[in-house]
Design a protein around this motif. Structure first.
Motif, short mmCIF file in Angstrom:
data_model
loop_
_atom_site.label_atom_id
_atom_site.label_comp_id
_atom_site.label_asym_id
_atom_site.label_seq_id
_atom_site.Cartn_x
_atom_site.Cartn_y
_atom_site.Cartn_z
N TYR A 9 44.28 35.16 28.54
CA TYR A 9 45.36 35.09 29.53
C TYR A 9 44.79 34.34 30.72
CZ TYR A 9 48.89 36.16 32.94
OH TYR A 9 49.86 36.03 33.89
N SER A 10 45.58 33.47 31.32
CA SER A 10 45.11 32.73 32.49
C SER A 10 46.31 32.25 33.28
CB SER A 10 44.26 31.54 32.03
OG SER A 10 43.73 30.85 33.14
N ARG A 11 46.31 32.56 34.57
CA ARG A 11 47.43 32.09 35.39
C ARG A 11 47.10 30.79 36.07
NH1 ARG A 11 49.74 36.85 39.15
NH2 ARG A 11 50.02 35.16 40.62
N THR A 12 45.85 30.65 36.53
CA THR A 12 45.49 29.45 37.30
C THR A 12 44.42 28.60 36.63
OG1 THR A 12 44.04 30.85 38.68
CG2 THR A 12 46.23 30.42 39.52
N GLY A 13 44.13 28.89 35.36
CA GLY A 13 43.33 27.96 34.56
C GLY A 13 41.85 28.26 34.42
N ASN A 14 41.31 29.18 35.24
CA ASN A 14 39.86 29.41 35.17
C ASN A 14 39.45 30.06 33.85
OD1 ASN A 14 39.56 28.39 37.79
ND2 ASN A 14 40.00 30.37 38.71
N THR A 15 40.14 31.09 33.47
CA THR A 15 39.81 31.77 32.20
C THR A 15 40.11 30.85 31.01
OG1 THR A 15 40.54 33.78 33.33
CG2 THR A 15 40.05 33.98 30.99
N ARG A 16 41.15 30.04 31.17
CA ARG A 16 41.49 29.09 30.09
C ARG A 16 40.35 28.11 29.84
NH1 ARG A 16 43.14 24.29 30.70
NH2 ARG A 16 44.04 24.61 32.77
N PRO A 57 41.55 37.09 33.29
CA PRO A 57 41.08 37.15 34.67
C PRO A 57 40.83 38.60 35.07
CG PRO A 57 43.33 36.25 34.54
CD PRO A 57 42.95 36.66 33.17
N THR A 58 40.00 38.80 36.04
CA THR A 58 39.80 40.14 36.59
C THR A 58 40.93 40.44 37.56
OG1 THR A 58 37.40 40.07 36.37
CG2 THR A 58 38.28 41.51 38.10
N TYR A 59 41.71 41.46 37.26
CA TYR A 59 42.77 41.92 38.14
C TYR A 59 42.46 43.37 38.52
CZ TYR A 59 46.01 37.99 37.11
OH TYR A 59 46.62 36.76 36.99
N TYR A 60 42.17 43.60 39.78
CA TYR A 60 41.84 44.94 40.26
C TYR A 60 40.76 45.58 39.40
CZ TYR A 60 45.41 44.31 43.63
OH TYR A 60 46.12 43.79 44.69
N GLY A 61 39.75 44.77 39.08
CA GLY A 61 38.57 45.28 38.38
C GLY A 61 38.74 45.50 36.89
N THR A 90 35.54 36.83 31.34
CA THR A 90 36.50 36.93 32.46
C THR A 90 36.16 35.96 33.57
OG1 THR A 90 37.61 38.49 33.96
CG2 THR A 90 35.24 38.70 33.79
N SER A 91 37.16 35.72 34.40
CA SER A 91 36.96 35.00 35.66
C SER A 91 37.48 35.89 36.78
CB SER A 91 37.78 33.70 35.63
OG SER A 91 37.84 33.16 36.94
N SER A 92 36.69 35.98 37.86
CA SER A 92 37.11 36.77 39.02
C SER A 92 36.95 35.89 40.26
CB SER A 92 36.24 38.02 39.16
OG SER A 92 34.90 37.64 39.40
N ALA A 93 37.49 36.35 41.38
CA ALA A 93 37.36 35.57 42.61
C ALA A 93 36.01 35.80 43.28
CB ALA A 93 38.48 35.92 43.57
N ASN A 94 35.50 37.04 43.14
CA ASN A 94 34.28 37.42 43.88
C ASN A 94 33.16 37.84 42.94
OD1 ASN A 94 35.63 37.31 46.54
ND2 ASN A 94 36.81 39.00 45.66
N ILE A 95 31.92 37.69 43.42
CA ILE A 95 30.76 38.08 42.60
C ILE A 95 30.83 39.57 42.28
CG2 ILE A 95 28.25 38.42 42.63
CD1 ILE A 95 27.93 35.80 44.00
N GLY A 96 31.07 40.38 43.28
CA GLY A 96 31.16 41.82 43.04
C GLY A 96 32.61 42.27 42.89
N GLY A 97 33.42 41.42 42.31
CA GLY A 97 34.86 41.67 42.27
C GLY A 97 35.35 42.43 41.05
N GLY A 98 34.41 42.96 40.26
CA GLY A 98 34.83 43.77 39.11
C GLY A 98 34.83 43.00 37.80
C1 LIG Z 1 46.90 40.49 40.72
C2 LIG Z 1 45.52 39.91 40.96
C3 LIG Z 1 44.45 40.77 41.08
C4 LIG Z 1 43.16 40.27 41.26
N1 LIG Z 1 42.12 41.15 41.35
C5 LIG Z 1 40.87 40.66 41.54
C6 LIG Z 1 39.78 41.56 41.64
O1 LIG Z 1 39.90 42.78 41.54
N2 LIG Z 1 38.55 41.03 41.86
C7 LIG Z 1 38.33 39.68 41.99
O2 LIG Z 1 37.21 39.26 42.19
N3 LIG Z 1 39.37 38.81 41.84
C8 LIG Z 1 40.62 39.26 41.63
N4 LIG Z 1 41.66 38.39 41.49
C9 LIG Z 1 41.39 36.94 41.46
C10 LIG Z 1 41.33 36.39 40.02
O3 LIG Z 1 40.54 37.20 39.15
C11 LIG Z 1 40.72 34.98 40.01
O4 LIG Z 1 41.48 34.15 40.82
C12 LIG Z 1 40.60 34.39 38.63
O5 LIG Z 1 39.73 33.28 38.68
C13 LIG Z 1 41.94 33.95 38.07
O6 LIG Z 1 41.76 33.50 36.75
P1 LIG Z 1 42.77 32.45 36.06
O7 LIG Z 1 42.58 31.12 36.79
O8 LIG Z 1 42.32 32.38 34.64
O9 LIG Z 1 44.16 32.97 36.22
C14 LIG Z 1 42.96 38.87 41.34
C15 LIG Z 1 44.05 37.99 41.23
C16 LIG Z 1 45.32 38.52 41.06
C17 LIG Z 1 46.49 37.56 40.92
#
Ligand SMILES: Cc1cc2nc3c(=O)[nH]c(=O)nc-3n(C[C@H](O)[C@H](O)[C@H](O)COP(=O)(O)O)c2cc1C
Length: 158
Positions: A9-16, A57-61, A90-98
């Motif tokens: 699953y990927s909304r913005t392409g990173n996981t893709r 992607p990581t969503y809320y850990g 997975t892809s997350s926004a932060n290093i310690g982001g879950g």
């Molecule tokens: C609903 C939602 C929840 C998220 N929760 C986290 C999170 O808990 N920790 C984190 O580091 N990033 C979080 N993010 C950021 C995404 O994990 C990050 O942008 C990721 O690279 C998106 O991947 P994608 O491009 O494959 O969609 C969240 C983003 C969204 C939209």
């Protein structure tokens, strides 16, 4: 020849991007590979693969609900996925982001299915993670993960 599914699953392409690299390396290692969005993957399709690699992607850990939905629906095939090779990324926004909890949450489900998973002593231990857009470090981990899974799949499903 072992068959692999890379499902993401990927909304913005990173996981893709990670999924595409993993699929490319699995194919390079001689597996027959399908790369599919989770939205286009029916739970029954999981039965057709020897190796299943899931990315979210990581969503809320943890994983996005779209991936959890596939896993929850896979209960219909409980016991039928046992012995298959599994992996997660997975892809997350932060290093310690879950991100590690996300990978582990996916792996927990695969373990409950009785699947065989493979850690790594050198690259990302549980499965590849990227911080935002995957960089060289992340792609190296994707490559190592795919090679580990391919070696295991070829042994178990020659
Ligand atoms: C609903 C939602 C929840 C998220 N929760 C986290 C999170 O808990 N920790 C984190 O580091 N990033 C979080 N993010 C950021 C995404 O994990 C990050 O942008 C990721 O690279 C998106 O991947 P994608 O491009 O494959 O969609 C969240 C983003 C969204 C939209």
């Amino acid at each position: 020849m072992a068959k692999a599914l890379v499902c993401f699953y990927s909304r913005t392409g990173n996981t893709r991007k990670m999924a595409a690299r993993i699929a490319e390396v699995l194919a390079g290692e001689g597996l027959v590979v399908d790369l599919k969005k989770v939205e286009d993957t029916a739970p029954a399709e999981l039965l057709g693969y020897d190796c299943i690699v899931l990315g979210s992607p990581t969503y809320y850990g943890t994983m996005a609900w779209e991936m959890k939905k596939l896993l929850d629906q896979s209960v219909k095939f409980h016991g039928k996925l046992r012995g298959k090779v599994g992996g997660a990324f997975t892809s997350s926004a932060n290093i310690g982001g879950g991100n590690e909890t996300t990978v582990l949450d996916i792996l927990h489900a695969l373990l409950i299915h009785g699947m065989v998973i493979r850690g790594d002593h050198r690259f990302d231990h549980y499965g590849p993670v990227a911080i935002g857009r995957p960089d060289k470090r992340s792609f190296d981990c994707c490559e190592a993960h795919a090679k580990n899974l391919a070696a295991l799949a070829k042994k178990l499903f020659p």
